[in-house]
Design an enzyme around this catalytic site. Structure first.
Site, short mmCIF file in Angstrom:
data_model
loop_
_atom_site.label_atom_id
_atom_site.label_comp_id
_atom_site.label_asym_id
_atom_site.label_seq_id
_atom_site.Cartn_x
_atom_site.Cartn_y
_atom_site.Cartn_z
N MET A 33 0.84 -1.20 0.00
CA MET A 33 0.00 0.00 0.00
C MET A 33 0.88 1.26 0.00
O MET A 33 0.41 2.35 0.33
CB MET A 33 -0.95 0.00 1.20
CG MET A 33 -1.94 -1.16 1.11
SD MET A 33 -3.45 -0.89 2.02
CE MET A 33 -2.83 -0.66 3.65
N GLY A 34 2.15 1.10 -0.35
CA GLY A 34 3.02 2.27 -0.47
C GLY A 34 3.53 2.76 0.87
O GLY A 34 3.52 2.03 1.86
N ALA A 35 4.00 4.03 0.89
CA ALA A 35 4.72 4.57 2.06
C ALA A 35 5.83 3.58 2.42
O ALA A 35 5.94 3.10 3.55
CB ALA A 35 3.78 4.83 3.24
N LEU A 36 6.64 3.31 1.41
CA LEU A 36 7.57 2.17 1.49
C LEU A 36 8.69 2.41 2.49
O LEU A 36 9.13 3.54 2.71
CB LEU A 36 8.16 1.90 0.11
CG LEU A 36 7.13 1.55 -0.97
CD1 LEU A 36 7.84 1.27 -2.29
CD2 LEU A 36 6.26 0.37 -0.57
N HIS A 40 9.34 -3.35 3.22
CA HIS A 40 8.87 -3.59 1.85
C HIS A 40 10.05 -3.94 0.93
O HIS A 40 9.96 -4.85 0.11
CB HIS A 40 8.20 -2.34 1.29
CG HIS A 40 6.96 -1.90 2.02
ND1 HIS A 40 6.91 -0.75 2.75
CD2 HIS A 40 5.74 -2.46 2.12
CE1 HIS A 40 5.70 -0.60 3.27
NE2 HIS A 40 4.97 -1.63 2.91
N GLY A 150 5.05 -10.24 3.81
CA GLY A 150 5.80 -10.17 5.05
C GLY A 150 5.09 -10.92 6.18
O GLY A 150 3.87 -10.85 6.31
N GLU A 151 5.91 -11.60 6.99
CA GLU A 151 5.36 -12.30 8.17
C GLU A 151 4.84 -11.33 9.22
O GLU A 151 4.16 -11.74 10.15
CB GLU A 151 6.44 -13.16 8.83
CG GLU A 151 6.75 -14.41 8.09
CD GLU A 151 7.81 -15.22 8.81
OE1 GLU A 151 8.31 -14.78 9.86
OE2 GLU A 151 8.13 -16.30 8.29
N LYS A 152 5.18 -10.06 9.09
CA LYS A 152 4.66 -9.08 10.04
C LYS A 152 3.14 -9.14 10.06
O LYS A 152 2.52 -9.01 11.11
CB LYS A 152 5.12 -7.68 9.68
CG LYS A 152 4.53 -6.66 10.60
CD LYS A 152 4.94 -5.27 10.26
CE LYS A 152 4.02 -4.31 10.94
NZ LYS A 152 2.86 -4.01 10.13
N ARG A 190 2.65 2.81 9.26
CA ARG A 190 1.91 3.57 10.27
C ARG A 190 2.84 4.21 11.31
O ARG A 190 2.42 5.14 12.00
CB ARG A 190 0.89 2.68 10.97
CG ARG A 190 -0.27 2.29 10.06
CD ARG A 190 -1.40 1.63 10.83
NE ARG A 190 -2.62 1.58 10.06
CZ ARG A 190 -2.95 0.60 9.23
NH1 ARG A 190 -2.12 -0.41 9.07
NH2 ARG A 190 -4.08 0.64 8.56
P1 AMP Z 1 1.58 -2.89 3.48
O1 AMP Z 1 2.09 -1.85 2.53
O2 AMP Z 1 1.66 -2.48 4.92
O3 AMP Z 1 0.26 -3.45 3.06
O4 AMP Z 1 2.60 -4.09 3.37
C1 AMP Z 1 2.95 -4.66 2.14
C2 AMP Z 1 3.76 -5.90 2.37
O5 AMP Z 1 4.95 -5.56 3.09
C3 AMP Z 1 3.01 -6.94 3.21
O6 AMP Z 1 3.29 -8.23 2.69
C4 AMP Z 1 3.60 -6.73 4.57
O7 AMP Z 1 3.54 -7.89 5.39
C5 AMP Z 1 5.04 -6.41 4.22
N1 AMP Z 1 5.68 -5.70 5.33
C6 AMP Z 1 5.20 -4.62 6.01
N2 AMP Z 1 6.03 -4.32 7.03
C7 AMP Z 1 7.04 -5.22 7.00
C8 AMP Z 1 8.22 -5.43 7.80
N3 AMP Z 1 8.49 -4.67 8.83
N4 AMP Z 1 9.03 -6.48 7.45
C9 AMP Z 1 8.74 -7.27 6.40
N5 AMP Z 1 7.65 -7.13 5.61
C10 AMP Z 1 6.82 -6.11 5.91
#
Ligand code: AMP
Length: 287
Positions: A33-36, A40, A150-152, A190
């Site tokens: 969802m960006g804000a990389l 990511h 990500g496992e997060k 976030r």
């Molecule tokens: P998001 O942009 O938050 O939807 O995340 C996109 C992808 O990045 C998802 O597969 C998340 O699990 C992964 N992700 C987000 N934060 C982390 C992190 N700290 N470490 C590894 N992967 C992450």
């Protein structure tokens, strides 16, 4: 290395992927969802290492937000995201508009029962329907051979694995470890919404979870350890705790005790002001 291309339409994406596939390339996708941040980018690197071509998608998916304020305040940094991805060797940044993803009349939702209930699914009604629907669309749009998560977002990975198995989607799912700040806080888009004081409090989340995991591994009863962890988070300054739970890694069933041969994971979500943070950690087997 070719310069990165930014594509915003399904037709444009399909045309590019068709060329790659005709040349025999294996294609990886990293949905975001960006804000990389570096979390990511670790997925982008994992994709680069395994695949011939890499797509990163940036789309703030409105149908996975159960809260209008959260959607409105979700950070959007597309220009900076593009620069980071270009430096990381991504072939295509796919950034569709909401109208491209959800044209008038759009009426389909994918519901993955079981693994999507409870945890974040309990606190965020409809969230995983929105996630499964958009991820399925991204898989169909990119026609990628492999997708990296990500496992997060541990529950999210299980929801997606279940969907891929149930719908026979021809794509392999790879999950990657959580990237953290030096003090242990899991990287998250976030985090940039935290005040300096909230950021200091936030580090209690991984610390409390790590201590709780050690306690359970050392034999403390699961129920007592979980409620103790929730108390510690509140005492550290979290405004509320959505959940702290012990779940089986494979199917997310709740565990009242560690079971031999059943990998277990501690999962938690808690609020600092209007920012909701999640984290999780494997619990080492006893002994
Ligand atoms: P998001 O942009 O938050 O939807 O995340 C996109 C992808 O990045 C998802 O597969 C998340 O699990 C992964 N992700 C987000 N934060 C982390 C992190 N700290 N470490 C590894 N992967 C992450």
């Amino acid at each position: 290395m070719q310069p990165m291309e930014t594509i915003s339409t399904v037709a444009g994406l399909r045309a590019r992927v068709r060329e790659w596939k005709q040349a025999g390339a294996r294609v990886g996708v990293v949905p975001t969802m960006g804000a990389l941040h570096a979390g990511h980018l670790s997925l982008v690197q994992a994709a680069r290492a395994r695949m011939d071509r890499g797509i990163t998608t940036v789309f703030v998916n409105p149908i996975q937000f159960d809260n209008a304020d959260d959607l409105a305040t979700y950070p959007r940094t597309l220009a900076e995201d593009g620069r980071m991805l270009a430096r990381s060797g991504v072939d295509v940044l796919y950034a569709p508009t909401a109208a491209e993803m959800y044209p008038p009349g759009f009426a389909t939702r994918i519901t993955v029962a079981g693994v999507s209930t409870g945890l974040c699914g309990g606190s965020r009604p409809g969230h995983f329907d929105g996630v499964a629907t958009v991820v399925c669309k991204l898989f169909m749009q990119t026609l990628a051979d492999c997708a990296f998560f990500g496992e997060k977002d541990f529950q999210q990975v299980q929801v997606i694995r279940r969907m891929v198995a149930d719908l026979n989607l021809p794509i392999e799912i790879v999950s990657c470890p959580t990237m953290r700040e030096a003090d242990g806080l899991a990287l998250s888009s976030r985090n940039r919404r935290l005040t300096a004081a909230q950021r200091q409090t936030a580090v209690a989340l991984p610390r409390v979870l790590a201590a709780c995991a050690q306690d359970i591994a050392a034999g403390t009863g699961v129920a007592a350890a979980l409620s103790g962890a929730a108390d510690h988070l509140a005492a550290a300054g979290f405004d509320s705790v959505d959940y702290v739970e012990l779940r089986a890694e494979t199917d997310l069933r709740p565990l009242a005790t560690l079971l031999p041969g059943t990998p277990a994971r501690l999962l938690a979500a808690a609020w600092l002001g209007d920012v909701r943070l999640i984290d999780g950690m494997p619990v080492p087997p006893r002994g």
